[in-house]
Write a protein that holds these residues in place. Structure first.
Motif, PDB file in Angstrom:
ATOM      1  N   ARG A   1       2.326  -6.999  -2.252  1.00  0.00           N
ATOM      2  CA  ARG A   1       0.917  -7.398  -2.353  1.00  0.00           C
ATOM      3  C   ARG A   1       0.645  -8.018  -3.705  1.00  0.00           C
ATOM      4  O   ARG A   1       1.285  -7.683  -4.696  1.00  0.00           O
TER       5      ARG A   1
ATOM      6  N   SER B   1      -2.903  -9.902  -6.037  1.00  0.00           N
ATOM      7  CA  SER B   1      -4.361 -10.061  -6.055  1.00  0.00           C
ATOM      8  C   SER B   1      -4.817 -11.339  -5.358  1.00  0.00           C
ATOM      9  O   SER B   1      -5.974 -11.441  -4.956  1.00  0.00           O
ATOM     10  N   ASP B   2      -3.926 -12.305  -5.175  1.00  0.00           N
ATOM     11  CA  ASP B   2      -4.336 -13.563  -4.541  1.00  0.00           C
ATOM     12  C   ASP B   2      -3.859 -13.717  -3.097  1.00  0.00           C
ATOM     13  O   ASP B   2      -3.936 -14.793  -2.531  1.00  0.00           O
ATOM     14  N   ASP B   3      -3.382 -12.590  -2.475  1.00  0.00           N
ATOM     15  CA  ASP B   3      -3.003 -12.706  -1.064  1.00  0.00           C
ATOM     16  C   ASP B   3      -4.244 -12.585  -0.180  1.00  0.00           C
ATOM     17  O   ASP B   3      -5.345 -12.338  -0.656  1.00  0.00           O
ATOM     18  N   SER B   4      -4.069 -12.765   1.104  1.00  0.00           N
ATOM     19  CA  SER B   4      -5.217 -12.786   2.014  1.00  0.00           C
ATOM     20  C   SER B   4      -5.590 -11.409   2.547  1.00  0.00           C
ATOM     21  O   SER B   4      -6.559 -11.284   3.286  1.00  0.00           O
ATOM     22  N   ALA B   5      -4.842 -10.375   2.173  1.00  0.00           N
ATOM     23  CA  ALA B   5      -5.106  -9.025   2.685  1.00  0.00           C
ATOM     24  C   ALA B   5      -6.131  -8.307   1.807  1.00  0.00           C
ATOM     25  O   ALA B   5      -6.505  -8.776   0.738  1.00  0.00           O
ATOM     26  N   SER B   6      -6.537  -7.154   2.285  1.00  0.00           N
ATOM     27  CA  SER B   6      -7.521  -6.356   1.553  1.00  0.00           C
ATOM     28  C   SER B   6      -7.171  -4.885   1.712  1.00  0.00           C
ATOM     29  O   SER B   6      -6.107  -4.536   2.208  1.00  0.00           O
TER      30      SER B   6
ATOM     31  N   SER C   1     -11.119  -2.367   4.949  1.00  0.00           N
ATOM     32  CA  SER C   1     -11.534  -3.651   5.513  1.00  0.00           C
ATOM     33  C   SER C   1     -11.124  -3.793   6.974  1.00  0.00           C
ATOM     34  O   SER C   1     -11.620  -4.678   7.667  1.00  0.00           O
TER      35      SER C   1
END
Length: 135
Positions: A102, A104-109, A113
């Motif tokens: 992971r 900070s700029d990936d698309s997951a949360s 969420s």
């Protein structure tokens, strides 16, 4: 049995094996969510973690523990995920642990969420759940 993971273990389907013990195997996910997405699975077919023996469970999570440091070296953070049963989102009915790098700029949360919001439960229901779930 028509299980893709059992076919990988039987060497009927090629994969990039990263680590192996007598009871578990880890390999690169064929459909990665991020660069370095790894799966760790038991060699014996079990749909849910609680179906595994204590020894198989210890072996599986020992390999997970070894692989996390490797995966973590990619971005510095690793999502560890298990979908334990179809209703939990398990797509292949064979226990598998996802190790997903992971950043900070990936698309997951965060896990929260995935849901509409936190439940607001009455204290009586919380107490009932507490009694049902405590060991």
């Amino acid at each position: 049995m028509d299980c893709i993971f059992c076919k990988i273990i039987a060497k009927e389907i090629p994969c990039k094996i990263l680590g192996e013990t007598s009871s578990s195997i880890s390999f690169l996910d064929a459909f990665p969510l991020a660069k370095g997405h790894v799966l760790v699975i038991p060699k014996n077919h079990h749909q849910k973690i609680q179906d595994m023996s204590n020894d198989e469970n210890a072996d599986l999570f020992s390999l997970v523990h070894k692989m996390i440091s490797k995966v973590d070296s990619i971005t510095g953070a690793t999502l560890v995920a298990v979908h334990n049963g179809k209703e939990a989102g398990q797509e292949v009915p064979h226990v598998h642990v996802h190790l997903v790098p992971r950043s900070s700029d990936d698309s997951a949360s965060a896990i929260h969420s995935m849901f509409d919001g936190a439940l607001k439960l009455p204290e009586s229901e919380i107490n009932e759940l507490y009694e049902k779930l405590k060991i």
